[in-house]
Design an enzyme around this catalytic site. Structure first.
Site, mmCIF file in Angstrom:
data_model
loop_
_atom_site.group_PDB
_atom_site.id
_atom_site.type_symbol
_atom_site.label_atom_id
_atom_site.label_comp_id
_atom_site.label_asym_id
_atom_site.label_seq_id
_atom_site.Cartn_x
_atom_site.Cartn_y
_atom_site.Cartn_z
ATOM 1 N N ASP A 67 49.350 35.902 -31.793
ATOM 2 C CA ASP A 67 48.670 35.590 -30.537
ATOM 3 C C ASP A 67 49.545 35.875 -29.315
ATOM 4 O O ASP A 67 50.746 36.130 -29.440
ATOM 5 C CB ASP A 67 48.203 34.122 -30.527
ATOM 6 C CG ASP A 67 49.276 33.147 -31.005
ATOM 7 O OD1 ASP A 67 50.461 33.525 -31.033
ATOM 8 O OD2 ASP A 67 48.932 31.997 -31.339
ATOM 9 N N ASN A 135 46.104 19.831 -33.173
ATOM 10 C CA ASN A 135 44.663 19.691 -33.408
ATOM 11 C C ASN A 135 44.201 20.524 -34.606
ATOM 12 O O ASN A 135 43.018 20.702 -34.819
ATOM 13 C CB ASN A 135 43.879 20.096 -32.147
ATOM 14 C CG ASN A 135 44.167 21.529 -31.734
ATOM 15 O OD1 ASN A 135 44.907 22.245 -32.413
ATOM 16 N ND2 ASN A 135 43.578 21.953 -30.624
ATOM 17 N N HIS A 137 45.040 23.753 -35.059
ATOM 18 C CA HIS A 137 44.870 25.181 -34.796
ATOM 19 C C HIS A 137 45.926 26.007 -35.530
ATOM 20 O O HIS A 137 47.032 25.551 -35.781
ATOM 21 C CB HIS A 137 44.796 25.510 -33.298
ATOM 22 C CG HIS A 137 46.064 25.469 -32.525
ATOM 23 N ND1 HIS A 137 46.109 25.068 -31.197
ATOM 24 C CD2 HIS A 137 47.338 25.790 -32.826
ATOM 25 C CE1 HIS A 137 47.341 25.153 -30.756
ATOM 26 N NE2 HIS A 137 48.113 25.586 -31.727
ATOM 27 N N GLU A 142 41.240 27.385 -32.083
ATOM 28 C CA GLU A 142 41.051 25.970 -31.805
ATOM 29 C C GLU A 142 39.872 25.418 -32.615
ATOM 30 O O GLU A 142 38.951 26.168 -32.971
ATOM 31 C CB GLU A 142 40.754 25.785 -30.305
ATOM 32 C CG GLU A 142 41.823 26.331 -29.365
ATOM 33 C CD GLU A 142 43.045 25.407 -29.246
ATOM 34 O OE1 GLU A 142 43.421 24.741 -30.219
ATOM 35 O OE2 GLU A 142 43.624 25.378 -28.136
HETATM 36 C C1 GLP Z 1 51.120 27.314 -30.351
HETATM 37 C C2 GLP Z 1 50.945 28.639 -31.095
HETATM 38 C C3 GLP Z 1 50.768 28.406 -32.574
HETATM 39 C C4 GLP Z 1 51.802 27.437 -33.033
HETATM 40 C C5 GLP Z 1 51.518 26.079 -32.469
HETATM 41 C C6 GLP Z 1 52.540 25.010 -32.848
HETATM 42 O O1 GLP Z 1 50.051 26.928 -29.597
HETATM 43 N N1 GLP Z 1 49.890 29.443 -30.623
HETATM 44 O O2 GLP Z 1 50.841 29.660 -33.245
HETATM 45 O O3 GLP Z 1 51.777 27.334 -34.441
HETATM 46 O O4 GLP Z 1 51.415 26.147 -31.065
HETATM 47 O O5 GLP Z 1 53.664 25.139 -32.076
HETATM 48 P P1 GLP Z 1 55.008 24.369 -32.292
HETATM 49 O O6 GLP Z 1 55.655 25.029 -33.479
HETATM 50 O O7 GLP Z 1 55.778 24.589 -31.045
HETATM 51 O O8 GLP Z 1 54.660 22.959 -32.552
#
Ligand code: GLP
Length: 255
Positions: A67, A135, A137, A142
């Site tokens: 992403d 959440n 995702h 989402e």
């Molecule tokens: C972001 C990314 C995800 C990631 C998630 C968790 O929003 N788009 O790909 O897995 O958040 O992030 P973190 O590892 O910082 O908790």
């Protein structure tokens, strides 16, 4: 599902890095699906060390990221393109023209998403690395009543913007939209490596791994994939019945 729980985050990073390094050693032209966020930072650090120590080359590897925010240029420190260069690409011998991320600056995002899917389809991802949002995702898919199969533009949940605001100087700077691979594309990967840390994710880990398969928790769809490895720290695994707390325990999920 193969679920492994680690006492020590360094061991977790090393385990994830070795899975990637072993794949590249066995298949020098491996196709990696990569993720961003705080979770993979240590994994990339460990992968860089492993590659340097064991002489693994990434010259023929190609990478596709999950992403990217809409509206951030690759030289913006908050963009995922910047993150990938900073944490991985600049530290291994991968040619940059073999690294791909969705382009959140594209003038025609719809056409860009279709082109990204065509590239993914042709490349065929061997291993997809994933983190997990609070959440549920994955990528930026989402929770919703319906999930998109392919790469698409998504409006970020306010909770996601708040969670990611820590990387920006204020929440107002967090983009409202992102481009993300769809759940269908993610599930096409030959193998999936989900990594989650922290007590704040214990509840969503339990829902994703042992709850019903539902678009309300996009990560729960991983339960339908035949080859998922989940690496958790003790805190993230604390609501699962792990059956063992010493070192690394491996167990099959309740599904
Ligand atoms: C972001 C990314 C995800 C990631 C998630 C968790 O929003 N788009 O790909 O897995 O958040 O992030 P973190 O590892 O910082 O908790």
């Amino acid at each position: 599902m193969d679920i492994r729980v680690f006492q020590d985050n360094k061991d977790l990073d090393a385990a994830a890095a070795s899975l990637i390094a072993e794949l590249v050693a066995a298949k020098p032209n491996a196709v990696l699906g990569l993720a961003t966020g705080s979770t993979p930072v240590g994994i990339y650090r460990s992968l860089v060390d492993t590659a340097a120590r064991s002489g693994i080359s990434f010259k023929s590897v190609s990478t596709y990221n999950l992403d990217e925010y809409v509206g951030l240029t690759p030289d913006n420190e908050q963009s995922y393109a910047y993150y990938m260069n900073q944490h991985l690409f600049s530290k291994i011998d991968i040619p940059l023209n073999r690294t791909f991320l969705p382009d959140g600056m594209s003038g025609d995002l719809e056409a860009h998403c279709a082109a990204y899917d065509a590239m993914l389809e042709q490349a065929g991802v061997d291993l997809q690395l994933l983190g997990l949002g609070h959440n549920g995702h994955i990528g930026f898919n989402e929770p919703d009543s319906q999930l998109s199969a392919g790469t698409h533009v998504v409006t970020l949940d306010e909770a996601t913007r708040e969670a990611n605001a820590r990387f920006f100087s204020s929440i107002d700077e967090v983009p409202r939209q992102a481009v993300t691979m769809g759940v269908g594309s993610i599930l096409k990967a030959h193998r999936i490596l989900l990594v989650v840390r922290g007590a704040d994710k214990a509840d969503i880990v339990k829902r994703a791994l042992t709850g019903p398969v539902t678009t309300d928790c996009p990560a729960s769809l991983l339960q339908t994939h035949a080859r998922v490895t989940v690496l958790l720290d003790r805190e993230a695994a604390s609501l699962l019945a792990t059956g063992g707390n010493e070192g690394c325990s491996t167990f099959a999920s309740a599904m």
